[in-house]
Write a protein that holds these residues in place. Structure first.
Motif, PDB file in Angstrom:
ATOM      1  N   ARG A   1      70.831  99.494   0.763  1.00  0.00           N
ATOM      2  CA  ARG A   1      70.963  98.412   0.973  1.00  0.00           C
ATOM      3  C   ARG A   1      72.034  98.364  -0.501  1.00  0.00           C
ATOM      4  O   ARG A   1      71.398  98.824  -1.068  1.00  0.00           O
TER       5      ARG A   1
ATOM      6  N   TRP B   1      74.095  95.078  -3.362  1.00  0.00           N
ATOM      7  CA  TRP B   1      74.329  94.013  -3.218  1.00  0.00           C
ATOM      8  C   TRP B   1      75.564  93.552  -4.841  1.00  0.00           C
ATOM      9  O   TRP B   1      75.704  94.634  -5.636  1.00  0.00           O
TER      10      TRP B   1
ATOM     11  N   GLU C   1      75.221  90.979   1.024  1.00  0.00           N
ATOM     12  CA  GLU C   1      74.531  92.673   1.174  1.00  0.00           C
ATOM     13  C   GLU C   1      75.551  92.772   1.953  1.00  0.00           C
ATOM     14  O   GLU C   1      75.959  92.810   3.419  1.00  0.00           O
TER      15      GLU C   1
ATOM     16  N   LEU D   1      70.460  87.752  -3.582  1.00  0.00           N
ATOM     17  CA  LEU D   1      71.226  86.788  -2.565  1.00  0.00           C
ATOM     18  C   LEU D   1      70.952  85.163  -2.825  1.00  0.00           C
ATOM     19  O   LEU D   1      71.492  84.342  -2.599  1.00  0.00           O
TER      20      LEU D   1
ATOM     21  N   TRP E   1      71.774  98.052  -5.853  1.00  0.00           N
ATOM     22  CA  TRP E   1      71.737  99.053  -4.599  1.00  0.00           C
ATOM     23  C   TRP E   1      70.746  99.870  -4.816  1.00  0.00           C
ATOM     24  O   TRP E   1      69.791 100.221  -6.018  1.00  0.00           O
TER      25      TRP E   1
ATOM     26  N   ALA F   1      66.372  92.146  -3.154  1.00  0.00           N
ATOM     27  CA  ALA F   1      67.649  91.562  -2.371  1.00  0.00           C
ATOM     28  C   ALA F   1      67.211  89.953  -2.288  1.00  0.00           C
ATOM     29  O   ALA F   1      68.267  89.128  -1.916  1.00  0.00           O
TER      30      ALA F   1
END
Length: 134
Positions: free
Chosen positions: A32, A34, A25, A18, A43, A14
């Motif tokens: 989760r 992205w 996100e 990011l 993902w 993550a």
């Protein structure tokens, strides 16, 4: 900075996603995900019951799994041929330009490279070119 050989976590994935420009996100199917410019490039991808059945007698990779887009099927073949520890595919992904990454097996550097490549595969050309020039 983390040790390049230390095993990765979902939070590492993550954070790496990011750090890239214009990443959002979100959540897709309860996992989760992205995205850049509305396109998912990485993902969280737990195995479905059907995926697990396809492993037959083999033990499925353990722990969190992340799927990451690649540019095309040729790139996917090259990524898999490199035999990076923790990078693999499953029959469900046949014909789809993405690879799976077992976070407990992959190193930080390899994960970051895969996430950046996934982002580059999905980012608008101008944004990707700006990123590559910096």
């Amino acid at each position: 900075m983390c040790d390049a050989h230390a095993m990765a976590t979902l939070d590492d994935a993550a954070r790496m996603a990011l750090e890239l420009p214009d990443v959002v996100e979100g959540e897709r199917h309860g996992n989760r995900t992205w995205s850049v410019a509305g396109k998912a490039f990485a993902w969280e991808r737990p195995f479905s019951k059907a995926d697990i059945k396809r492993f037959d007698d083999a033990t499925p990779p353990h722990g969190p799994i992340v799927a990451v887009r690649v540019g095309d099927l040729g790139e996917k073949e090259a990524v898999l041929a490199a035999q990076t520890k923790g990078v693999f595919t499953i029959p469900h992904f046949d014909g789809y330009a993405a690879v799976l990454i077992q976070l407990e097996k992959v190193g930080q550097r390899a994960l970051r490279a895969a996430i950046v490549d996934g982002w580059l595969a999905c980012a608008p050309t101008e944004l990707a070119n700006r990123y590559l020039r910096r």
